[in-house]
Design a protein around this motif. Structure first.
Motif, PDB file in Angstrom:
ATOM      1  N   LYS A 134       0.543  -1.158   0.018  1.00  0.00           N
ATOM      2  CA  LYS A 134       0.368  -0.202   0.350  1.00  0.00           C
ATOM      3  C   LYS A 134       0.973   1.143  -0.003  1.00  0.00           C
ATOM      4  CE  LYS A 134      -4.113   1.414   2.088  1.00  0.00           C
ATOM      5  NZ  LYS A 134      -4.811   0.767   1.001  1.00  0.00           N
ATOM      6  N   GLY A 135       1.839   1.771   0.532  1.00  0.00           N
ATOM      7  CA  GLY A 135       2.936   2.579   1.074  1.00  0.00           C
ATOM      8  C   GLY A 135       3.473   2.516  -0.438  1.00  0.00           C
ATOM      9  N   LEU A 136       4.006   1.158  -1.333  1.00  0.00           N
ATOM     10  CA  LEU A 136       4.560   1.213  -2.424  1.00  0.00           C
ATOM     11  C   LEU A 136       3.671   2.502  -3.003  1.00  0.00           C
ATOM     12  CD1 LEU A 136       7.041  -1.363  -2.117  1.00  0.00           C
ATOM     13  CD2 LEU A 136       7.594   0.849  -1.864  1.00  0.00           C
ATOM     14  N   ALA A 137       2.721   1.479  -3.100  1.00  0.00           N
ATOM     15  CA  ALA A 137       1.794   1.700  -4.706  1.00  0.00           C
ATOM     16  C   ALA A 137       1.545   3.094  -4.578  1.00  0.00           C
ATOM     17  CB  ALA A 137       0.574   1.326  -4.302  1.00  0.00           C
ATOM     18  N   GLN A 138       1.499   3.789  -3.923  1.00  0.00           N
ATOM     19  CA  GLN A 138       0.898   5.424  -3.954  1.00  0.00           C
ATOM     20  C   GLN A 138       2.138   6.290  -4.457  1.00  0.00           C
ATOM     21  OE1 GLN A 138       0.699   6.856   0.251  1.00  0.00           O
ATOM     22  NE2 GLN A 138      -1.360   6.230   0.927  1.00  0.00           N
ATOM     23  N   GLY A 139       3.851   5.994  -4.151  1.00  0.00           N
ATOM     24  CA  GLY A 139       4.606   6.884  -5.088  1.00  0.00           C
ATOM     25  C   GLY A 139       4.529   5.677  -6.718  1.00  0.00           C
ATOM     26  N   LEU A 140       4.129   4.918  -6.620  1.00  0.00           N
ATOM     27  CA  LEU A 140       4.336   4.537  -7.686  1.00  0.00           C
ATOM     28  C   LEU A 140       3.436   4.660  -8.511  1.00  0.00           C
ATOM     29  CD1 LEU A 140       5.628   0.570  -7.219  1.00  0.00           C
ATOM     30  CD2 LEU A 140       6.649   2.297  -8.532  1.00  0.00           C
ATOM     31  N   ASP A 141       1.744   4.836  -8.038  1.00  0.00           N
ATOM     32  CA  ASP A 141       0.320   4.945  -8.734  1.00  0.00           C
ATOM     33  C   ASP A 141       1.188   7.161  -9.591  1.00  0.00           C
ATOM     34  OD1 ASP A 141      -0.934   3.100  -8.849  1.00  0.00           O
ATOM     35  OD2 ASP A 141      -1.770   3.677  -7.205  1.00  0.00           O
ATOM     36  N   LYS A 142       1.667   7.733  -9.079  1.00  0.00           N
ATOM     37  CA  LYS A 142       2.329   8.535  -9.562  1.00  0.00           C
ATOM     38  C   LYS A 142       3.562   8.618 -10.782  1.00  0.00           C
ATOM     39  CE  LYS A 142       1.933  11.490  -4.819  1.00  0.00           C
ATOM     40  NZ  LYS A 142       2.287  11.612  -3.678  1.00  0.00           N
ATOM     41  N   LEU A 143       4.659   7.346 -10.109  1.00  0.00           N
ATOM     42  CA  LEU A 143       5.229   6.994 -11.349  1.00  0.00           C
ATOM     43  C   LEU A 143       4.342   7.358 -12.802  1.00  0.00           C
ATOM     44  CD1 LEU A 143       7.658   5.782 -10.337  1.00  0.00           C
ATOM     45  CD2 LEU A 143       8.281   8.695 -10.981  1.00  0.00           C
ATOM     46  N   ILE A 144       3.746   5.475 -12.837  1.00  0.00           N
ATOM     47  CA  ILE A 144       3.384   5.291 -13.061  1.00  0.00           C
ATOM     48  C   ILE A 144       1.751   6.309 -13.914  1.00  0.00           C
ATOM     49  CG2 ILE A 144       1.042   3.477 -14.364  1.00  0.00           C
ATOM     50  CD1 ILE A 144       2.068   2.242 -12.119  1.00  0.00           C
ATOM     51  N   ASP A 145       1.228   7.616 -13.814  1.00  0.00           N
ATOM     52  CA  ASP A 145       0.186   8.406 -13.492  1.00  0.00           C
ATOM     53  C   ASP A 145       1.003   9.543 -15.214  1.00  0.00           C
ATOM     54  OD1 ASP A 145      -1.582   6.801 -12.565  1.00  0.00           O
ATOM     55  OD2 ASP A 145      -1.655   8.699 -11.272  1.00  0.00           O
TER      56      ASP A 145
END
Length: 164
Positions: A134-145
């Motif tokens: 969940k924590g990693l996903a927040q940062g990765l989602d920004k990169l993906i977007d």
């Protein structure tokens, strides 16, 4: 003004459609070349093919290397993408070469970010603990977007020449 054919692919007459779309299909067929040749035959001259397919990328290289190095103990990353379901993964070059060899023109194979699962679900499926995911996903989602993450998918456009 769009008519969608109710016919199965093998029932579609030659030169009978203006456009064909395939979303995550080519990776799952036994013989992509034959499949794409049949699609080419169905297109009218000037017709277009749009497809999206998983792209062989750094994730797959790292995952298969980790699996090999650990003798299968660390295989979850590779198992998510290099599966029996994904029989063929392409890169932009080999997809373009394949389509051009069939006779398609104006081929554009654009790597892009596309992750069908939520990032935390994807990470959890590879064995990352739910709280960490969940924590990693927040940062990765920004990169993906922003498309600053691994481009794991190919968006492909190709045309049947007006002359064929």
């Amino acid at each position: 003004g769009v008519t969608i054919s109710p016919l199965m692919l093998d029932e579609q007459p030659p030169s009978s459609v203006d456009a064909i779309t395939m979303w995550c299909v080519v990776a799952h067929v036994n013989d992509p070349e034959t499949f794409l040749r049949e699609a080419f035959a169905m297109l009218r001259p000037g017709g277009v093919l749009f497809l999206r397919t998983p792209r062989w990328c750094v994730i797959d290289t790292v995952g298969t290397a980790a699996t090999r190095l650990t003798q299968g103990r660390a295989s979850r990353l590779a198992d998510r993408r290099v599966t029996t379901g994904h029989m063929h993964l392409f890169n932009a070059r080999n997809m373009t070469t394949l389509l051009e060899s069939i006779g398609y023109t104006d081929v554009v194979a654009e790597p892009t970010c596309h992750y069908p699962l939520s990032t935390d679900a994807y990470l959890t499926s590879t064995g990352v603990a739910a709280g960490v995911a969940k924590g990693l996903a927040q940062g990765l989602d920004k990169l993906i977007d922003r498309e600053w993450f691994v481009r794991n998918t190919l968006m492909v456009y190709a045309r049947r020449s007006e002359n064929r």
